[in-house]
Write a protein that holds these residues in place. Structure first.
Motif, short mmCIF file in Angstrom:
data_model
loop_
_atom_site.label_atom_id
_atom_site.label_comp_id
_atom_site.label_asym_id
_atom_site.label_seq_id
_atom_site.Cartn_x
_atom_site.Cartn_y
_atom_site.Cartn_z
N SER A 49 21.53 86.89 49.39
CA SER A 49 22.23 88.02 48.52
C SER A 49 23.45 88.42 49.24
O SER A 49 24.47 88.60 48.26
CB SER A 49 21.18 89.31 49.03
N CYS A 50 23.69 88.16 50.40
CA CYS A 50 24.96 88.34 50.89
C CYS A 50 26.10 87.48 50.27
O CYS A 50 27.31 87.80 50.00
CB CYS A 50 25.10 88.02 52.48
N GLY A 51 25.81 86.34 50.22
CA GLY A 51 26.29 85.15 49.57
C GLY A 51 26.78 85.59 48.16
O GLY A 51 27.89 85.78 47.54
N PHE A 52 25.81 86.16 47.50
CA PHE A 52 26.01 86.29 46.02
C PHE A 52 26.72 87.76 45.89
O PHE A 52 27.54 87.77 45.26
CB PHE A 52 24.42 86.74 45.62
N LEU A 53 26.78 88.66 46.87
CA LEU A 53 27.43 89.91 46.86
C LEU A 53 28.80 89.62 47.51
O LEU A 53 29.49 90.84 47.67
CB LEU A 53 26.48 90.95 47.30
N GLU A 54 29.20 88.68 48.15
CA GLU A 54 30.31 88.40 48.90
C GLU A 54 30.53 89.45 49.87
O GLU A 54 31.21 90.26 49.98
CB GLU A 54 31.66 88.44 47.72
N LEU A 55 29.48 89.41 50.92
CA LEU A 55 29.52 90.00 51.98
C LEU A 55 29.64 89.32 53.23
O LEU A 55 28.81 88.75 53.80
CB LEU A 55 28.28 90.93 52.20
N PRO A 56 31.02 88.89 53.61
CA PRO A 56 31.15 87.83 54.77
C PRO A 56 30.37 87.99 55.97
O PRO A 56 29.91 87.02 56.56
CB PRO A 56 32.58 87.43 54.70
N ARG A 57 30.64 89.14 56.57
CA ARG A 57 29.94 89.48 57.78
C ARG A 57 28.57 89.24 58.00
O ARG A 57 27.81 88.70 58.82
CB ARG A 57 30.42 90.89 58.39
N LEU A 58 28.09 89.82 56.93
CA LEU A 58 26.46 89.88 56.90
C LEU A 58 25.88 88.48 56.70
O LEU A 58 25.15 87.98 57.14
CB LEU A 58 25.95 90.89 55.69
N LEU A 59 26.78 87.77 55.79
CA LEU A 59 26.53 86.25 55.81
C LEU A 59 26.47 85.60 56.71
O LEU A 59 25.49 84.68 57.06
CB LEU A 59 27.39 85.70 54.36
N ARG A 60 27.43 85.69 57.63
CA ARG A 60 27.59 84.81 59.00
C ARG A 60 26.49 85.16 59.91
O ARG A 60 26.01 84.36 60.39
CB ARG A 60 28.83 85.14 59.57
N LEU A 61 26.22 86.35 59.86
CA LEU A 61 25.11 87.03 60.76
C LEU A 61 23.91 86.51 60.39
O LEU A 61 23.01 85.72 61.21
CB LEU A 61 24.99 88.40 60.94
N SER A 62 23.37 86.41 58.96
CA SER A 62 22.15 86.05 58.63
C SER A 62 22.00 84.61 58.76
O SER A 62 20.84 84.15 58.84
CB SER A 62 21.91 86.69 57.08
N HIS A 63 23.38 83.94 58.36
CA HIS A 63 23.27 82.64 58.53
C HIS A 63 22.75 82.14 59.86
O HIS A 63 21.98 81.11 60.01
CB HIS A 63 24.77 82.03 57.99
N ALA A 64 23.42 82.75 60.96
CA ALA A 64 23.22 81.92 62.18
C ALA A 64 21.79 82.47 62.73
O ALA A 64 21.02 81.51 63.19
CB ALA A 64 23.98 82.98 63.15
N ALA A 65 21.19 83.58 62.09
CA ALA A 65 19.72 83.87 62.59
C ALA A 65 18.75 82.99 61.88
O ALA A 65 18.01 82.49 62.38
CB ALA A 65 19.25 85.33 61.90
N GLU A 66 19.21 82.45 60.57
CA GLU A 66 18.58 81.72 59.84
C GLU A 66 18.49 80.15 60.60
O GLU A 66 17.45 79.66 60.57
CB GLU A 66 19.17 81.37 58.42
N ASP A 67 19.54 79.74 61.00
CA ASP A 67 19.75 78.38 61.85
C ASP A 67 18.82 78.50 63.12
O ASP A 67 17.93 77.42 62.99
CB ASP A 67 21.30 78.40 62.25
N VAL A 68 18.70 79.71 63.69
CA VAL A 68 17.88 79.74 64.90
C VAL A 68 16.42 79.44 64.48
O VAL A 68 15.64 79.16 65.02
CB VAL A 68 18.23 80.90 65.68
N LEU A 69 16.07 80.50 63.63
CA LEU A 69 14.63 80.55 62.92
C LEU A 69 14.33 79.24 62.25
O LEU A 69 13.05 78.91 62.56
CB LEU A 69 14.57 81.75 61.87
N SER A 70 15.01 78.66 61.74
CA SER A 70 14.82 77.22 61.09
C SER A 70 14.49 76.25 62.14
O SER A 70 13.39 75.58 61.97
CB SER A 70 15.56 76.86 59.92
N SER A 71 15.25 76.30 63.30
CA SER A 71 14.94 75.45 64.31
C SER A 71 13.75 75.99 64.88
O SER A 71 12.73 74.90 65.37
CB SER A 71 16.08 75.55 65.16
N ALA A 72 13.37 77.20 65.17
CA ALA A 72 11.98 77.37 65.56
C ALA A 72 10.85 77.03 64.81
O ALA A 72 9.80 76.70 65.22
CB ALA A 72 12.08 79.11 65.81
N ARG A 73 11.16 77.09 63.42
CA ARG A 73 10.09 76.65 62.65
C ARG A 73 9.75 75.31 62.38
O ARG A 73 8.83 74.87 62.52
CB ARG A 73 10.70 76.94 60.91
N GLU A 74 10.83 74.72 62.85
CA GLU A 74 10.60 72.83 62.96
C GLU A 74 9.98 72.63 64.35
O GLU A 74 9.75 71.83 64.63
CB GLU A 74 11.84 72.44 62.93
#
Lengths: 796, 144
Positions: A49-74
């Motif tokens: 949604s952040c990417g879609f709504l052009e909210l760069p700070r939220l995008l970076r934060l959620s992106h980083a969180a996603e990276d970590v979580l995806s790594s945990a998922r794997e």
């Protein structure tokens, strides 16, 4: 775009709450994939949604969180306190930014630090702050869509403003009033069956709608509780104490405004309990306690109140220390303190500017707190009570009114006025002419004795100081045995009980509530305002001595309820055949008047449609004549039956000998009811043999049918018969191994599978051919079912 | 900064009620008394789907409860989050009252002192400006 943004803010905020509690759970159960998946999915959606709504700070934060979580998922990462803390920090930042989006405020940008801390956990440590890493928008949109599709299976929701809800609610209520007006007019104008019919339909849909709108405002209290595990986790980390939180009663429903109003006070209490209440592990060990602190939160509905208890097993409140502080803070003088009761001393913690903490921590102990908690609670009509067990813990009980919510109520008449009573505080309703009821007078105080038990007694008219227009005398009155949330059981006499109805309760004006007699106001269907009586307030007005709550008041109450239940009582009624009979009271759920049109002979027996379910009706031979039918709703704890009665007479205690019946299948025996022998019905027969629907279908034995794909008989006739008899049926060869019984009709297979103890061979002819393997005729229903039962019994 | 006031007659006197708090003016049909409540509360009445509290303004001024008849006129106001109906004899018009119209020298009579803080001159006559909060404090405000 603004709408989209608003939706995003609301959605994100809502999910954040559940997310944090899930993260904390994940920390405790690192192996739970479902948890990490759901956390990941949320972060992923926010990112999209952040990417879609052009909210760069939220995008970076959620992106980083996603990276970590995806790594945990794997499976590259394990949940650790540090990892969860870092992730929670990022999620908190997302929440702050989301708030800022709405208010237009600015938030200091040190996101990189947060992101770096978190990414340090990822083994490959990709640099997420690098702009190149942000993938193009189209890609997000695509993933976002996929997520949407995945979410399709869930119940879909929309967000509606509270204002609109309120408008809808009052609109529907107006509609109900208008409907009642129309109904009155119709009755006046004379009946026309066609109009009546369509009006009936309108009426029903209006009622349905009102119920639905009422439900819309209600919310599970879990919404309030879901943020607490996270809160406690953070506190316990900071204080370096290990604390276990247990929450019970999450299913209690409260008005959503109540949820919001309770959030701050509850947070505060929990902080206090963790900080001041629970000792350090060493101290706890020294005191001989479990080194892990325990905090328990219990919510329950009691009468027209909601009780929330917060119990900790910490050190409790040191009254001596509290006294010193109170005197030092010039709240009381030392002499006054000496004279105060223990309860009054305890209550000084609600005085502004007092704290028992030895030092100020970042969590609590700044001298603001309990006074604010109490003020907040009082603002919503609640109260707070303390039970102190010095050295062993503290129990706080928050009592909240059930205002703004829907309660099952009873409308009663007193004088020429009608009042509501919450049904949950009503124990029993009796007629004054009942032989079991006696009113005695002792020094001007009236006492009612019911089946030998004595209770304080008062006329509702006297309590309310309104004139009684009732000239018929005491005998026509109705006695209501009431058990308030605070105080002991008492008996209230009213002119009559009018109806049972669902009431939407709203708080009254402060002047009305300050009388202490009323729990709120309500507007029933007749459009005349009604005051709802407060059972505890009535008890106080009557002068019923309040049970000292300090000693686990509710446990005392429960014990009393048990003893009432254990004392065998029976209901005397006139059965459908006109004879007087008795039935054990414990099996009766309630009495209902049901429209005859809802009863029909279907599926081989009389059934009645009630509350969306279809239940069996006992003792009814033919369809009733139009009108209402009196029925007793019986329950064995699981299933429900309705028993038709002609009239209900009285409740009495089963005493003396039970003379055996010549027909034990019909009657338990013959007992004495008011000097007259009556049959005590054998309730067992109402429940026996009826219900084949077992609660858990997955536990039913599996029958595997061995046949070809186009075999009509097996699929069309045999399988339905088995399912109806309560078995699971499978045609899948994969299930053959796990099946409890294997059925087949192929004569060739019969001989080869004759060693299998589970095999059951079915033959096409009613007679047995020569040299045949043991078999059953396929249309011998009874034989077939009993053969299956034999097989199952033989195995187990 | 002028404010709009509703001019109403209350126990024979002319009062002004701040119109920003006023929701509507209704004829009260059915009043349900509230037992053992403050005598300034005439009872409850239903307005559409809501339950409102009816304030016996006459009692507040004179100490004598008014016999509420069917169709009595009430001004519906919201005070401190709750909705009330204020019993009035009749209503006139909504007028704007400027700060300059406040008459400093004329104070309301003693029995009104608790309910109205000041008077203003409107079209050549005096009206008392009601303080809504004081209307729902019950008897205590009389004693004070």
């Amino acid at each position: 775009m603004d709408d989209l943004l608003e939706d995003f803010i609301a959605e994100t905020r809502e999910t954040l709450e559940t997310l944090t509690s899930q993260l904390v759970q994940w920390e405790q159960n690192p192996e739970d994939r479902a948890l990490i998946d759901s956390v990941f999915r949320f972060v992923h959606t926010v990112k999209g949604s952040c990417g879609f709504l052009e909210l760069p700070r939220l995008l970076r934060l959620s992106h980083a969180a996603e990276d970590v979580l995806s790594s945990a998922r794997e499976g590259h990462l394990k949940a650790s306190t540090e990892l969860v803390s870092a992730t929670l920090a990022v999620i908190d930042r997302i929440a702050v930014l989301t708030d800022a989006l709405e208010t237009g405020g600015a938030v200091f940008d040190d996101d990189n630090d947060l992101i770096d801390t978190m990414l340090a956990f990822v083994p490959l440590n990709r640099d997420a702050t690098d702009g190149d890493d942000v993938r193009p928008l189209a890609e997000f949109a695509e993933e976002f869509e996929q997520d949407e599709r995945a979410a399709k299976g869930k119940a879909r929701t929309v967000r509606v403003s509270l204002n609109l809800l309120d408008k809808l609610m009052s609109g529907v209520s107006d509609m109900v009033l208008a409907r009642n007006e129309v109904s009155r007019q119709l009755r006046k104008a004379g009946l026309n069956s066609e109009i009546e019919h369509s009006f009936g339909r309108l009426s029903a849909s209006v009622a349905e709608m009102r119920d639905a709108v009422g439900m819309m405002r209600m919310q599970n209290i879990d919404r309030l509780f879901s943020s607490l595990p996270r809160l406690l986790r953070d506190i316990s980390l900071e204080l370096d104490k290990e604390i276990e939180l247990r929450i019970d009663g999450s299913e209690v429903e409260v008005d959503r405004e109540m949820v919001e109003a309770l959030r701050d006070p509850l947070t505060h209490i929990l902080r206090n309990a963790a900080d001041h209440g629970i000792e350090s592990a060493d101290e706890r060990r020294a005191a001989g306690k479990d080194p892990i602190g325990h905090i328990r939160i219990v919510a329950r509905q009691s009468g027209n109140q909601i009780l929330i208890e917060i119990i900790d097993d910490g050190r409790g409140i040191n009254l001596e220390k509290l006294g010193t502080r109170a005197v030092a803070a010039k709240i009381v003088t030392a002499a006054e303190w000496q004279k105060m009761s223990e309860r009054a001393q305890l209550n000084t913690i609600f005085t502004p500017g007092l704290s028992t903490a030895d030092h100020v921590t970042s969590i609590s102990g700044r001298g603001v707190g309990m006074d604010v908690v109490r003020t907040n609670l009082q603002a919503i009509g609640g109260s707070i009570e303390l039970e102190n067990y010095e050295g062993h813990g503290l129990k706080m009980t928050l009592r909240l009114p059930l205002t703004l919510s829907i309660i099952a109520g009873l409308s009663v008449r007193a004088g020429d006025q009608i009042f509501g009573i919450s049904r949950s505080s009503v124990v029993e309703i009796l007629s004054a002419s009942n032989a079991n009821v006696k009113v005695e007078e002792l020094g001007g105080r009236k006492i009612a004795s019911i089946r030998g038990e004595r209770y304080p007694f008062a006329l509702l008219e006297d309590v309310l100081q309104i004139g009684s227009t009732d000239t018929a005398g005491e005998d026509s009155r109705t006695f209501i045995v009431m058990r308030p949330a605070i105080g002991s059981t008492f008996v209230l006499a009213v002119t009559s009980v009018i109806d049972n109805e669902e009431l939407v309760v709203k708080p009254g004006a402060p002047l009305i509530m300050s009388t202490g007699l009323f729990a709120g106001t309500s507007l029933p269907d007749n459009g005349r305002p009604m005051l709802l009586l407060d059972a505890s307030g009535l008890a106080a007005a009557i002068g019923v001595e309040a049970i000292e709550q300090a000693d686990d008041g509710h446990r005392v109450d429960e014990g009393m309820v048990d003893s009432i239940r254990n004392r065998p009582s029976a209901l005397l009624y006139v059965a459908a055949d006109g004879r007087k009979r008795a039935i054990r009271l414990s099996t009766i759920d309630r009495m209902e008047d049901i429209e005859a049109s809802r009863i029909q002979f279907i599926g081989g027996r009389m059934r009645v449609a009630v509350e969306g379910g279809l239940f069996d009706v006992c003792d009814m031979d033919s369809r009733p004549t139009p009108g209402f039918v009196k029925m007793l709703r019986l329950t064995d704890g699981e299933s429900i039956r309705y028993l038709v009665v002609d009239d209900v007479l009285d409740i009495f205690a089963i005493e003396g000998e039970i003379v055996p019946s010549a027909q034990p299948e019909l009657h338990e025996g013959i007992i004495d009811a008011f000097g007259e022998p009556v049959e005590l019905v054998n309730v067992f027969r109402y429940f026996e043999g009826f219900d084949v629907r077992s609660g858990d279908a997955s536990k039913a034995p599996l029958c595997y049918i061995d046949c070809t794909a186009d075999s009509h008989w097996e699929r069309g006739i045999l399988a339905p018969l088995l399912s109806a008899s309560g078995y699971n049926v499978s045609f899948d060869p994969a299930d053959q191994m796990s099946a409890a019984v294997v059925l087949h009709r192929d004569a060739l297979r019969a001989s080869e599978s004759s060693n299998d103890p589970r095999a059951l061979h079915l033959r096409d002819t009613s007679h047995v051919t020569l040299n045949a393997v043991p078999s059953i005729y396929r249309y011998d229903r009874v034989g077939l079912i009993s053969a299956i039962e034999h097989k199952l019994a033989g195995r187990g | 900064m002028d404010s709009l006031y509703l001019i109403a007659h209350l126990n024979g006197a002319c009062v002004g009620i701040d119109s920003s708090a006023i929701e509507s003016i209704v004829h009260v049909q059915d009043v349900v008394p509230v037992p053992r409540c403050d005598p300034s509360i005439a009872g409850l009445f239903a307005l559409r789907s809501r339950v409102l509290t009816l304030v016996d303004t006459q009692y507040l001024v004179t100490g004598i409860r008014k016999q509420v008849e069917k169709g009595a006129l009430a001004v519906v106001v919201e005070i401190a989050g709750h909705q009330y109906g204020l019993l009035v004899d009749r209503v006139e018009d909504v007028v704007s009252i400027l700060p300059g119209q406040i008459e400093d020298r004329v104070k309301p009579a003693a029995e009104w002192a608790a309910l109205a803080k000041c008077t203003a001159s409107v079209d050549g006559r005096l009206v008392m400006l009601l303080d809504p909060e004081s209307l729902v404090q019950g008897q205590i405000s009389l004693a004070a």
